[in-house]
Design an enzyme around this catalytic site. Structure first.
Site, PDB file in Angstrom:
ATOM      1  N   ARG A  35       0.828  -1.218   0.000  1.00  0.00           N
ATOM      2  CA  ARG A  35       0.000   0.000   0.000  1.00  0.00           C
ATOM      3  C   ARG A  35       0.856   1.260   0.000  1.00  0.00           C
ATOM      4  O   ARG A  35       0.581   2.214   0.726  1.00  0.00           O
ATOM      5  CB  ARG A  35      -0.923  -0.007   1.210  1.00  0.00           C
ATOM      6  CG  ARG A  35      -1.891  -1.167   1.209  1.00  0.00           C
ATOM      7  CD  ARG A  35      -2.819  -1.118   2.366  1.00  0.00           C
ATOM      8  NE  ARG A  35      -3.658  -2.301   2.393  1.00  0.00           N
ATOM      9  CZ  ARG A  35      -4.438  -2.623   3.387  1.00  0.00           C
ATOM     10  NH1 ARG A  35      -4.509  -1.846   4.450  1.00  0.00           N
ATOM     11  NH2 ARG A  35      -5.173  -3.723   3.336  1.00  0.00           N
ATOM     12  N   CYS A  36       1.851   1.266  -0.837  1.00  0.00           N
ATOM     13  CA  CYS A  36       2.824   2.357  -0.899  1.00  0.00           C
ATOM     14  C   CYS A  36       2.743   3.009  -2.276  1.00  0.00           C
ATOM     15  O   CYS A  36       2.360   2.358  -3.249  1.00  0.00           O
ATOM     16  CB  CYS A  36       4.223   1.760  -0.669  1.00  0.00           C
ATOM     17  SG  CYS A  36       5.602   2.900  -0.842  1.00  0.00           S
TER      18      CYS A  36
END
Length: 159
Positions: A35-36
Site C-alpha cells: 500500500r505504498c
C-alpha cells in the site's frame, strides 16, 4: 563477518529461503509494501526477474510494515496481492523489519555493507534495493525512487 549466503529467511508460504541456494547468482534484495506509492515497482521487479532469471538473477522481496503501516496484511493477503496485481513469482520472504534492533539479519548485513546517503545505515522507505554480485558481495544500494527498470544495465554487468 557472515556473508549474504549465510542467511536464511522464512518465505511467505512458511518455507525456508536459504541464501546459500543463491551462491553463484546475482541478487536483488528489496523491502516491499502493498500500500505504498512505490508499490507499482513490483511490475518492474517482476520484469527484471523475467528478463534475467534464466541468466542467474534472483529477486528477493521482503515485505515490511515499518514505513507508514503500508504492509498491514498477513502472509496470505500479501502473497495473493502480489500475484494477483503484479504476477510476482520471485521469492518473497515473510514480513520483516529492516531497521532497528529487530531488523532481519539480511538487512542488518546489507545496510552495514552499503550505507545510504551521508553514511546512514537505516533504510529510509519501502522499495530500497540492494544489488549483490555472484560472489555474494554487496555492490550497490538504490533509493526507493529508483525505478527497477533502470537497474538492468547494472544487473547485466554482473551477469
Amino acid at each position: 563477518m557472515p556473508g549474504i549466503h549465510d542467511f536464511e529467511a522464512r518465505s511467505l508460504e512458511g518455507g525456508l529461503i536459504r541464501f546459500s541456494d543463491f551462491a553463484g547468482k546475482v541478487l536483488l534484495v528489496v523491502n516491499t509494501a502493498s500500500r505504498c506509492g512505490f508499490t507499482p515497482q513490483y511490475r518492474g521487479l517482476q520484469a527484471l526477474h523475467r528478463q534475467f532469471a534464466g541468466r542467474g538473477l534472483v529477486v528477493v522481496g521482503f515485505p515490511c510494515n515499518q514505513f507508514g503501516g503500508q504492509e498491514p496484511g498477513g502472509a496470505d493477503e500479501i502473497a495473493a496481492f502480489c500475484e494477483r496485481s503484479y504476477g510476482v513469482d520471485f521469492p518473497m520472504a515473510g514480513k520483516v523489519e529492516v531497521n532497528g534492533p529487530d531488523a532481519h539479519p539480511v538487512f542488518a548485513y546489507l545496510t552495514e555493507a552499503l550505507p545510504g546517503v551521508l553514511g546512514s545505515r537505516a533504510v529510509k522507505w519501502n522499495f530500497t534495493k540492494f544489488l549483490v554480485d555472484r560472489a555474494g558481495r554487496p555492490i550497490r544500494r538504490y533509493a526507493p525512487t529508483t525505478p527497477p527498470e533502470t537497474l538492468a544495465a547494472d544487473i547485466e554487468a554482473l551477469l
